[in-house]
Write a protein that holds these residues in place. Sequence first.
Motif, PDB file in Angstrom:
ATOM      1  N   THR B  28      94.105  33.430 -11.492  1.00 42.04           N
ATOM      2  CA  THR B  28      92.529  33.393 -11.474  1.00 42.04           C
ATOM      3  C   THR B  28      91.884  34.395 -11.012  1.00 42.04           C
ATOM      4  N   PHE B  29      91.126  35.193 -11.756  1.00 43.83           N
ATOM      5  CA  PHE B  29      90.476  36.291 -11.441  1.00 43.83           C
ATOM      6  C   PHE B  29      89.330  36.715 -12.335  1.00 43.83           C
ATOM      7  N   GLU B  30      88.293  37.413 -11.863  1.00 47.48           N
ATOM      8  CA  GLU B  30      87.125  37.697 -12.709  1.00 47.48           C
ATOM      9  C   GLU B  30      86.851  39.252 -12.812  1.00 47.48           C
ATOM     10  N   VAL B  31      86.379  39.909 -13.776  1.00 45.10           N
ATOM     11  CA  VAL B  31      86.144  41.261 -13.991  1.00 45.10           C
ATOM     12  C   VAL B  31      84.300  41.008 -14.300  1.00 45.10           C
ATOM     13  N   ALA B  32      83.676  41.756 -13.484  1.00 50.86           N
ATOM     14  CA  ALA B  32      82.299  42.063 -13.267  1.00 50.86           C
ATOM     15  C   ALA B  32      81.705  42.959 -14.245  1.00 50.86           C
ATOM     16  N   HIS B  33      80.519  42.781 -14.793  1.00 54.44           N
ATOM     17  CA  HIS B  33      79.769  44.106 -15.597  1.00 54.44           C
ATOM     18  C   HIS B  33      79.742  45.270 -14.769  1.00 54.44           C
ATOM     19  N   GLY B  34      80.377  46.368 -15.519  1.00 53.48           N
ATOM     20  CA  GLY B  34      80.162  47.504 -14.779  1.00 53.48           C
ATOM     21  C   GLY B  34      80.945  47.617 -13.859  1.00 53.48           C
ATOM     22  N   GLN B  35      82.007  46.718 -13.539  1.00 50.22           N
ATOM     23  CA  GLN B  35      82.960  47.110 -12.275  1.00 50.22           C
ATOM     24  C   GLN B  35      84.299  47.475 -12.847  1.00 50.22           C
ATOM     25  N   VAL B  36      85.160  48.140 -11.867  1.00 49.41           N
ATOM     26  CA  VAL B  36      86.593  48.204 -12.355  1.00 49.41           C
ATOM     27  C   VAL B  36      87.415  47.415 -11.396  1.00 49.41           C
ATOM     28  N   THR B  37      87.953  46.291 -12.306  1.00 49.84           N
ATOM     29  CA  THR B  37      89.025  45.397 -11.468  1.00 49.84           C
ATOM     30  C   THR B  37      90.493  45.913 -11.489  1.00 49.84           C
ATOM     31  N   ALA B  38      90.939  46.025 -10.628  1.00 49.46           N
ATOM     32  CA  ALA B  38      92.625  46.544 -10.833  1.00 49.46           C
ATOM     33  C   ALA B  38      93.237  45.365 -10.511  1.00 49.46           C
ATOM     34  N   LEU B  39      94.350  44.995 -11.469  1.00 52.54           N
ATOM     35  CA  LEU B  39      95.218  44.038 -11.426  1.00 52.54           C
ATOM     36  C   LEU B  39      96.809  44.831 -10.913  1.00 52.54           C
ATOM     37  N   VAL B  40      97.138  44.688  -9.771  1.00 48.76           N
ATOM     38  CA  VAL B  40      98.199  45.339  -9.306  1.00 48.76           C
ATOM     39  C   VAL B  40      99.358  44.543  -9.040  1.00 48.76           C
ATOM     40  N   GLY B  41     100.443  45.200  -9.094  1.00 50.51           N
ATOM     41  CA  GLY B  41     101.984  44.475  -8.824  1.00 50.51           C
ATOM     42  C   GLY B  41     102.987  45.270  -9.314  1.00 50.51           C
ATOM     43  N   GLU B  42     104.041  44.800  -9.033  1.00 46.73           N
ATOM     44  CA  GLU B  42     105.353  45.523  -9.353  1.00 46.73           C
ATOM     45  C   GLU B  42     105.839  45.051 -10.773  1.00 46.73           C
ATOM     46  N   SER B  43     107.117  45.807 -11.149  1.00 38.44           N
ATOM     47  CA  SER B  43     107.660  45.063 -12.391  1.00 38.44           C
ATOM     48  C   SER B  43     107.831  43.669 -12.400  1.00 38.44           C
ATOM     49  N   GLY B  44     107.557  42.746 -13.468  1.00 43.96           N
ATOM     50  CA  GLY B  44     107.858  41.534 -13.375  1.00 43.96           C
ATOM     51  C   GLY B  44     106.741  40.651 -12.588  1.00 43.96           C
ATOM     52  N   SER B  45     105.522  41.162 -12.146  1.00 42.78           N
ATOM     53  CA  SER B  45     104.706  40.570 -11.338  1.00 42.78           C
ATOM     54  C   SER B  45     103.580  39.706 -12.258  1.00 42.78           C
TER      55      SER B  45
END
Lengths: 333, 559
Positions: B28-45
Amino acid sequence: MRTARFLAGRLAGMVVVLVVISLVTYALFLLLPSDPAQMSCGRPCTPENLAIASEFMGFDQPWWRQYLEFVAGIFQGRSFGSGPAAVHCSAPCFGYSFQLNQPVTQLIWARIPVTFSIAVGAAVLWLVLGVALGVLAAVRQGTLVDRSAMAFAVAGVSAPVYLLGLLGILLFGFTLDMVPVSGYVPFSESPLDWLWHLVLPWCVLALFTSAVYARLTRGQMIEALEEDYVRTARAKGLSEPKVIGRHALRNVLIPVVTVFGSDVGQLLGGAIITERVFSMPGLGSLLLSAVGQGDLPLLLGVVLFAAFLVVLANFAVDVVYGLLDPRVAQTQR
Amino acid sequence: MSTSSTPVLSVDTLTVDFETVSAVRGATFEVAHGQVTALVGESGSGKSVSATAVLGLLPGNARVGGSVRLNGEELIGANPARLRQVRGGEIGTVFQEPMSALNPVLTVGAQIAEAIRTHRTLTRREAWERTEHLMATAGLSEPARIAGSYPHELSGGQLQRAMIAMAISCDPVLLIADEPTTALDVTVQAGILQLLRELGERLGTAILLITHDMGVVADLAHDVVVMKDGEVVEKAPVLPLFAQPAHPYTKNLLQAVPRLPELELGETAKAPMDDEGAREALVSFRNVVVEYGGRGRRDGVRAVQGVDLQIGAGEVLGLVGESGSGKTTVGRALAGLIPVTSGELEVDGVDVARASRTTIRGTRLLRGLRSRMGIVFQDPASSLNPRHSVGSGIAEPLTLHTALRGPALRKRIVELLESVHLAADFADRYPHELSGGQRQRVAIARALALDPALLIADEPTSALDVSVQMAVLHLLKDLQSRLGFACLFISHDLAVIGQLADRVAVMHHGKVVEQGSTAQVLGAPRNAYTQRLLAAAPVADPIHQRRRREAWQSLARTP
């Protein structure tokens, strides 16, 4: 500039290959236990008659001399014998068949329309059929469509032309009486009869060969569909037919064209079995009869012509390659 | 968190299952207008799978559950025609490898124009004009020429800018950038990140950034979502996440990132000059030149042009440079794998330069030398023979160069495996049964089998996740101090080099532009290129990174 240099290089390579092939083929004259002079010296064949025949045909010369005269004949034409009995063979002269009393060039020329009609029609048919089946099988990978297409491909590859041809003649020629079973009618005489006589050979040849193309295309297409640029094409919202037709297929065609070129080149040099099965007077049957009769000048001429076609086809492939794949033009020098 | 009320993208309890494997488990996550949301993780995440699910581009065998809403509209289960409108129209995508993400047989411009004409009714001419305009927006200086070029004629940075031009061609509300700079050099990466930041600010486009690189996150993101094994373990704005990571996994991830010292860009050098020749040189390069492909009248490519380097016994020399700088060629020349065109290259008194040019005698000389040299390559998956067990892979150099056989050989293999912290029973396993980090440990064990005086390590950790990278670096450091071998450590990553090297040499266009002690080169570089390179490398600290970015921008303005 780069393209011109590349083409010049390829042309030079072509000439070298042809010289080597002509030399190797010419060795047949020395290696085969067959002597054209002996064959046409008449009965009884006295040593004097044999010597006259040998001199007439030029076989009394050392081998390299014979070869050079053969090569010179291609560019200038040549005459055999002298006086009223002399025969002239005008350029391009690929030898003279003393058994048929005709220049080889003329003999080949007469057979070309037959073989080319068979080859070009069959090639178009198998390319379209093979690529279409391969693409369909790849796109529907793992489904019934894929499995049926591949079953067809296995059946096609394992059914040789003579078997398919005979079965076709039996079914469509005799049982159903839809098409003529043999012979060739020139296009200029009756286009409809020309087509009618060729339908069955085309289908038989195409069925056999398209199986190979279907498998090649399927494999390449499955690989291409995994490529990143296909994912990009989908991510920009293209419909699936466009993704496949515009992005994947063009990359798939590059290896297919390579195989297609040499296949067509080979076939143009004589569809030996097909011509035999359907009794068509093409280059293949000319070659067979030359072998059967031990007609060495004719044999040499036909083999060299066939080799020329294969080399030419490969040259054409290189050119098309450059058009299909922009990366090629850069690495080729 | 974000100021705007309704998010552009909201992903709610997203699940993705492939046959028996569940790749995403209730993200569960959101990306807001004009914002940069980073989805971070290692391989297989599951970070890339999540993004692909948003686009509806997962393969047929994937089962997707949960909800993905774009401006309130549910995308999961939407009809295919609508999804095609969304893809490219409302969501633009930038992929990792621009070289393979663009079709090699179509011009770059044609591919962008195609994207435009898929979603807009424009004539060919209008689409082409818009293409050139977009390319200029993406910071490409000669849009007309580049639009008419094929991908192989352009550099990675140009291609990625073209990719971005394509992604923004239909004014998307959301831009998905999947590892957009991973395949690029740091100096190019800094430019691409800058472009993405500007576009987000200027056009108000929301950006979903997928990355494994905490430095990139620190540089670009406003919000961070950390994923592990298909689950979201932590969500926070960027500053608190780096300052006080809550989840232990996030803490580990941040700790594993190798750090660069604070950069000082003074004109005058504070560190003392390099004290060369303090140790006896094991390896010495004097004016070494390596050319590729020069034949007949054609000029070859000068990959290395006049390099002077020294490696003392027991010393670790870090060789850093971007792609095409010639650093790998230096490593190959040192191993005698390619002929040295001119100059002197001696290893332990053996003239490698001459041996590499002569065939028969040279081969014998080099074989003797190679028994004293170990090599570790970048990708252990392809440098270990898949049909040889780990044990027989390690045994190979031993049976070639020593008389060890039978139980003694076995004992040595176990000893080597233990030295790289692998259990003895690994000897009977095959490379495909091992993880990336384990494979690299095996490669190191094999390289050390003959107790070499010199180890050549060419990007040994580039294919690994950060946490694994840290373990492998620690292992190498530990082995080096225990066994005392000299090492040429080649890497594009300045921070990795900083972990291990005693001295650092920086290569650029086939030349060594600067060399000196690690602290001096990484902390107070003198050469302009080294300064640019260091300033461009993002560090995993948003505040520190902001200062570096400013430094980079001022350097970039004055070439």
